[in-house]
Design a protein around this motif. Structure first.
Motif, PDB file in Angstrom:
ATOM      1  N   ARG A 156      -5.325  10.923  -1.965  1.00 24.81           N
ATOM      2  CA  ARG A 156      -4.141  10.906  -2.656  1.00 24.81           C
ATOM      3  C   ARG A 156      -3.252  11.903  -1.746  1.00 24.81           C
ATOM      4  O   ARG A 156      -1.889  11.389  -1.647  1.00 24.81           O
ATOM      5  CB  ARG A 156      -4.159  11.758  -3.840  1.00 24.81           C
ATOM      6  CG  ARG A 156      -2.918  11.467  -4.726  1.00 24.81           C
ATOM      7  CD  ARG A 156      -3.116  11.768  -6.172  1.00 24.81           C
ATOM      8  NE  ARG A 156      -3.475  11.012  -7.000  1.00 24.81           N
ATOM      9  CZ  ARG A 156      -4.860  11.437  -7.449  1.00 24.81           C
ATOM     10  NH1 ARG A 156      -5.212  12.475  -7.175  1.00 24.81           N
ATOM     11  NH2 ARG A 156      -5.423  10.633  -8.191  1.00 24.81           N
TER      12      ARG A 156
ATOM     13  N   SER B 264      -9.601  -2.698  -1.357  1.00 25.00           N
ATOM     14  CA  SER B 264      -8.628  -1.686  -1.348  1.00 25.00           C
ATOM     15  C   SER B 264      -9.308  -0.210  -1.118  1.00 25.00           C
ATOM     16  O   SER B 264      -8.747   0.812  -0.630  1.00 25.00           O
ATOM     17  CB  SER B 264      -8.355  -1.618  -2.909  1.00 25.00           C
ATOM     18  OG  SER B 264      -9.678  -1.149  -3.567  1.00 25.00           O
TER      19      SER B 264
ATOM     20  N   ARG C  24     -15.552  13.384   6.014  1.00 30.79           N
ATOM     21  CA  ARG C  24     -15.611  12.269   6.547  1.00 30.79           C
ATOM     22  C   ARG C  24     -14.179  11.941   7.586  1.00 30.79           C
ATOM     23  O   ARG C  24     -13.375  10.918   7.112  1.00 30.79           O
ATOM     24  CB  ARG C  24     -15.735  10.869   5.586  1.00 30.79           C
ATOM     25  CG  ARG C  24     -14.671  10.889   4.476  1.00 30.79           C
ATOM     26  CD  ARG C  24     -14.993   9.646   3.645  1.00 30.79           C
ATOM     27  NE  ARG C  24     -14.483   9.718   2.214  1.00 30.79           N
ATOM     28  CZ  ARG C  24     -13.866   8.773   1.789  1.00 30.79           C
ATOM     29  NH1 ARG C  24     -13.729   7.786   2.265  1.00 30.79           N
ATOM     30  NH2 ARG C  24     -13.397   8.868   0.443  1.00 30.79           N
TER      31      ARG C  24
ATOM     32  N   LEU D 212      -7.259   5.636   7.527  1.00 22.72           N
ATOM     33  CA  LEU D 212      -6.516   5.621   6.378  1.00 22.72           C
ATOM     34  C   LEU D 212      -4.981   5.879   6.754  1.00 22.72           C
ATOM     35  O   LEU D 212      -4.005   5.335   5.848  1.00 22.72           O
ATOM     36  CB  LEU D 212      -7.072   6.832   5.539  1.00 22.72           C
ATOM     37  CG  LEU D 212      -8.456   6.691   4.766  1.00 22.72           C
ATOM     38  CD1 LEU D 212      -9.034   7.834   4.375  1.00 22.72           C
ATOM     39  CD2 LEU D 212      -8.003   5.702   3.534  1.00 22.72           C
TER      40      LEU D 212
ATOM     41  N   HIS E 188      -3.442   2.664   7.572  1.00 25.03           N
ATOM     42  CA  HIS E 188      -3.480   1.782   6.433  1.00 25.03           C
ATOM     43  C   HIS E 188      -1.997   2.067   5.418  1.00 25.03           C
ATOM     44  O   HIS E 188      -1.365   1.385   5.256  1.00 25.03           O
ATOM     45  CB  HIS E 188      -4.682   1.952   5.786  1.00 25.03           C
ATOM     46  CG  HIS E 188      -4.802   1.521   4.183  1.00 25.03           C
ATOM     47  ND1 HIS E 188      -4.657   0.070   3.863  1.00 25.03           N
ATOM     48  CD2 HIS E 188      -4.699   2.096   2.921  1.00 25.03           C
ATOM     49  CE1 HIS E 188      -4.601   0.067   2.468  1.00 25.03           C
ATOM     50  NE2 HIS E 188      -4.410   1.160   1.964  1.00 25.03           N
TER      51      HIS E 188
ATOM     52  N   THR F  24     -10.592  11.639  -4.076  1.00 21.92           N
ATOM     53  CA  THR F  24     -11.386  11.159  -3.260  1.00 21.92           C
ATOM     54  C   THR F  24     -11.666   9.491  -3.412  1.00 21.92           C
ATOM     55  O   THR F  24     -12.372   8.712  -2.706  1.00 21.92           O
ATOM     56  CB  THR F  24     -12.765  11.769  -3.486  1.00 21.92           C
ATOM     57  OG1 THR F  24     -13.104  11.854  -4.787  1.00 21.92           O
ATOM     58  CG2 THR F  24     -12.655  13.271  -2.591  1.00 21.92           C
TER      59      THR F  24
HETATM   60  N1  LIG Z   1     -11.054   4.591   0.542  1.00 25.24           N
HETATM   61  C1  LIG Z   1      -9.718   4.403   0.429  1.00 25.24           C
HETATM   62  N2  LIG Z   1      -8.893   3.681   1.063  1.00 25.24           N
HETATM   63  C2  LIG Z   1      -7.831   3.445   0.803  1.00 25.24           C
HETATM   64  N3  LIG Z   1      -6.883   4.168  -0.491  1.00 25.24           N
HETATM   65  C3  LIG Z   1      -7.599   4.951  -1.194  1.00 25.24           C
HETATM   66  C4  LIG Z   1      -9.179   5.036  -0.833  1.00 25.24           C
HETATM   67  N4  LIG Z   1      -9.892   5.879  -1.654  1.00 25.24           N
HETATM   68  C5  LIG Z   1      -8.588   6.282  -2.317  1.00 25.24           C
HETATM   69  N5  LIG Z   1      -7.501   5.737  -2.171  1.00 25.24           N
HETATM   70  C6  LIG Z   1      -6.248   6.060  -2.884  1.00 25.24           C
HETATM   71  O1  LIG Z   1      -5.980   7.183  -2.931  1.00 25.24           O
HETATM   72  C7  LIG Z   1      -5.425   7.433  -4.311  1.00 25.24           C
HETATM   73  C8  LIG Z   1      -6.422   8.514  -5.112  1.00 25.24           C
HETATM   74  O2  LIG Z   1      -7.491   7.541  -5.356  1.00 25.24           O
HETATM   75  P1  LIG Z   1      -8.104   7.722  -6.872  1.00 25.24           P
HETATM   76  O3  LIG Z   1      -7.104   7.650  -7.827  1.00 25.24           O
HETATM   77  O4  LIG Z   1      -9.119   6.486  -6.980  1.00 25.24           O
HETATM   78  O5  LIG Z   1      -9.150   8.945  -6.858  1.00 25.24           O
HETATM   79  P2  LIG Z   1      -9.747   9.745  -7.854  1.00 25.24           P
HETATM   80  O6  LIG Z   1     -10.924  10.489  -7.265  1.00 25.24           O
HETATM   81  O7  LIG Z   1      -9.864   8.880  -9.099  1.00 25.24           O
HETATM   82  O8  LIG Z   1      -8.768  11.029  -8.284  1.00 25.24           O
HETATM   83  P3  LIG Z   1      -8.712  11.846  -9.797  1.00 25.24           P
HETATM   84  O9  LIG Z   1      -9.983  12.759  -9.712  1.00 25.24           O
HETATM   85  O10 LIG Z   1      -7.332  12.875  -9.279  1.00 25.24           O
HETATM   86  O11 LIG Z   1      -8.456  10.930 -10.868  1.00 25.24           O
HETATM   87  C9  LIG Z   1      -5.100   6.268  -4.933  1.00 25.24           C
HETATM   88  O12 LIG Z   1      -3.537   5.947  -4.567  1.00 25.24           O
HETATM   89  C10 LIG Z   1      -5.995   5.240  -4.120  1.00 25.24           C
HETATM   90  O13 LIG Z   1      -5.586   3.883  -4.038  1.00 25.24           O
END
Ligand SMILES: Nc1ncnc2c1ncn2[C@@H]1O[C@H](COP(=O)(O)OP(=O)(O)OP(=O)(O)O)[C@@H](O)[C@H]1O
Length: 649
Positions: free
Chosen positions: A556, A337, A512, A519, A522, A370
């Motif tokens: 996001r 993912s 990055r 992305l 994707h 992130t």
């Molecule tokens: N490297 C990646 N490749 C594809 N999708 C990603 C990637 N990183 C994050 N995402 C997508 O981006 C969205 C945000 O990711 P995630 O919820 O893991 O971030 P977070 O840092 O935990 O956010 P928060 O601090 O707001 O909780 C999600 O829908 C996730 O599937």
């Protein structure tokens, strides 16, 4: 207590030092000395090498515990800081010395003993895992020597096996004879988790725009280095000025630090091969790499000499054959993912592969959006706990009064409203992983209870009086600067150190940019599928606008924008992405379809405004839930759904 340790106490207050001595003695440890200053400590260490040092930060004399820590680190002696809450500057300095633990005064005997146990575990585990990696590397080398294959492929195999021991963005393997560099040059640039691009003489010509003769001239002017050496920051700039071939590589591929690992031949006095590792990070290498190089030299000499002997036509071996890995998109299980190939992300993958199989606590930091939760999922997938529960709790979405019962559960009748017994997240996650999201928002009074549960591996349900054993791996995440929270007294220093065992910092998307295109494509394929629209492309101008945007909402935000763009696309290509800066401009002429916000966006904005007015208070008279006319629990769950965090108001 499995094994008693030899411990040195470095503490200028005699009463405190003596109290520590008694506690350690009672637990079966041997105290090798009680030093009041750094000078005293050096004396005791020279008399008898301790297995652990308990180190106060402020000591008598000019030097501090942090100065001593630098010496201990060099000698590989583990240490634990003992201190009262310090200011942010001191804390940051202390953190850079990589202590094995941190105890905040006053602490309980039990806290001291558990922290010592953890330090011991990390010392043994850290050493053990690096020994394991080196043994694995030696095994791999033997297999490479036995297997047939082209020179290029075998060098690539050696380099791939080295990846877990030395991080790099590029490696050049160069032969030298009679202290002169030969024209047999072969390199590999890292382009993906298990993907490398070959850099032979032809590729070098393309990258640098120089003729072969010009490259040869630069090489002839460069001296041979036969000692293992590293160059970071300014030292790298200086060595590039002296070594034109290095400068050419640094300038054309944006390399900023270098580690040289010479592999001298035993059958030729002034000949051999050296592996020159380059990194885009300016301080990627350190003294530990030099001792590692020393250990790796012998098995590498054996392997390279065998390969050279086996292949008589060495001269032709540097011809640029097509690299079999080039362009291959290898998906590694556990990271399905996670999209991205930037050097920053690759380095992160290496760290994750390293920590995932151990039961180590991981602290993931990074701005909102992130990918912290996605990384936590990958760690679980790559661990032995992958078939066990992965339980998540968002510490910012729950009112303080509910967090305790959410984490530890409660017995029936333990408080008003507790009509049934409830199993908490810790018990739900038993044998699996507990993901503590937004740990920075955990109320202070709960932090001590959480620390105890993590250290003692047992919990007590609210209203219960029996401790329950739990076996849980902790992954915590936060988007706030925990050091600052600690310095301002909102986060416990000891909990911070207990969580920060293996820190993983996610870079913001703007750092990055290489990943933005990948992305975007994707998310186009994901949302085309989801919405049933046949959108497959993104126009070049639209892609360019993505690259110049600063992405405060990170991945996001990109995901949301692509989803919207797909819904509004009229052809199979996204021609325009409605980036917020553009929206503002277009808001003024009001003629744009992007002018309207969605209901969710309006709701989110409204809730944040109200929370700001109430100084973040959710419940009670004048609280946000009263103004919004919602029960506090409903408001909390809306906030969670809309991604509203404390940091937003
Ligand atoms: N490297 C990646 N490749 C594809 N999708 C990603 C990637 N990183 C994050 N995402 C997508 O981006 C969205 C945000 O990711 P995630 O919820 O893991 O971030 P977070 O840092 O935990 O956010 P928060 O601090 O707001 O909780 C999600 O829908 C996730 O599937």
């Amino acid at each position: 207590m499995s094994k008693s340790l030899k411990i040195l106490i470095v503490e200028d207050q005699f009463v405190e030092a003596n109290h520590l001595r008694l506690m350690l003695k009672k637990a079966g440890h041997t105290v090798t000395g009680m030093a009041r200053s750094v000078q005293d400590a050096k004396y005791y260490i020279a008399q008898e090498r301790p297995e652990l040092v308990l180190l106060d930060i402020f000591l008598s004399g000019k030097e501090t515990g942090i100065d001593l820590a630098e010496i201990l680190k060099e000698d590989n002696i583990p240490f634990i800081y003992l201190s009262a809450n310090s200011n942010e500057q001191v804390l940051n300095k202390a953190k850079l010395t990589h202590p094995y633990g941190f105890l905040v005064k006053p602490f309980r005997e039990q806290d001291l003993l558990v922290t010592i146990e953890i330090a011991k575990y990390h010392q043994e585990h850290g050493i053990e895992s690096s020994i394991r990696k080196e043994l694995l590397f030696q095994k791999q080398l033997k297999a490479i020597v036995k297997k047939s294959g082209s020179w290029d492929d075998r060098v690539l195999n050696i380099i791939t096996s080295l990846q877990s021991l030395i991080s790099f963005d590029l490696v050049m393997a160069v032969f030298y004879m009679d202290n002169k560099l030969t024209n047999q040059v072969l390199g590999y640039a890292r382009t993906g988790l298990h993907e490398y691009q070959k850099i032979g003489i032809e590729e070098l010509q393309n990258i640098t725009d120089l003729k072969e003769s010009e490259i040869n001239e630069l090489r002839n002017k460069s001296t041979v280095e036969t000692e293992a050496t590293f160059y970071n920051d300014q030292a790298f700039i200086r060595i590039c000025d002296k070594t034109p071939i290095k400068k050419m590589i640094a300038n054309s591929m944006n390399m900023k630090s270098n580690l040289m690992l010479p592999v001298p031949f035993t059958f030729h006095e002034n000949g051999g091969l050296y592996l020159s590792f380059f990194s885009r990070q300016s301080d990627n290498y350190n003294k530990n790499h030099l001792t590692l190089c020393e250990r790796l030299q012998e098995p590498l000499i054996y392997a390279i000499e065998n390969l050279v002997n086996a292949d008589k036509k060495l001269d032709q071996k540097t011809s640029s054959s097509v690299n079999s890995n080039k362009g291959k998109n290898v998906k590694v299980s556990g990271f399905e993912s996670i999209v991205g190939k930037s050097p920053a992300l690759l380095k992160l993958f290496d760290h994750i592969l390293q920590v995932a199989p151990a039961d180590t606590t991981v602290l993931i930091t990074g701005e909102s959006g992130t990918g912290k939760e996605s990384i936590a999922n990958s760690i679980q997938q790559l661990s032995d706990r992958k078939n066990q529960p992965f339980v998540k709790i968002n510490c910012s979405a729950l009112p303080p009064s509910l967090i305790e019962s959410e984490l530890f559960g409660h017995e029936k009748g333990s408080f008003t409203g507790a009509t049934e017994k409830r199993i908490g997240k810790f018990e739900q996650a038993n044998n699996g992983t507990l993901f503590l999201d937004e740990i920075g928002d955990m109320p202070l009074e709960m932090q001590a209870k959480l620390l105890r549960a993590i250290q003692e591996k047992e919990i007590e349900r609210v209203g219960g009086n029996l401790p329950i054993k739990v076996n849980v791996r902790i992954i915590a995440a936060t988007n706030c600067k925990l050091e600052k929270e600690v310095a301002e007294g909102r986060f416990r220093l000891d909990l911070y150190y207990r969580l920060n065992v293996f820190p993983i910092q996610l870079p913001p998307l703007r750092e990055r940019k290489e990943d933005i295109g990948l992305l975007a494509r994707h998310f186009i394929s994901v949302y085309s599928c989801k919405t049933g629209k046949n959108v497959t492309e993104i126009a070049e101008d639209a892609l360019k606008s993505l690259l110049s945007y600063h992405w405060p909402g990170n991945i996001r935000e990109l995901e949301n924008l692509i989803e919207r763009s797909i819904l509004l696309a009229k052809t199979d290509t996204i021609e325009h992405i409605p980036l917020p800066a553009f929206e503002e401009n277009q808001l003024n002429n009001k003629s744009n379809e992007w002018f309207f916000k969605t209901i969710q966006e309006n709701e989110r904005e409204h809730i944040i405004n109200v929370l700001e007015k109430c100084n973040g208070r959710i419940r009670g008279v004048g609280g946000a839930s009263e103004i919004l006319g919602l029960p506090p629990t409903t408001l909390a769950s809306r906030m969670q759904k809309l991604g509203i965090k404390r940091s937003h108001f």
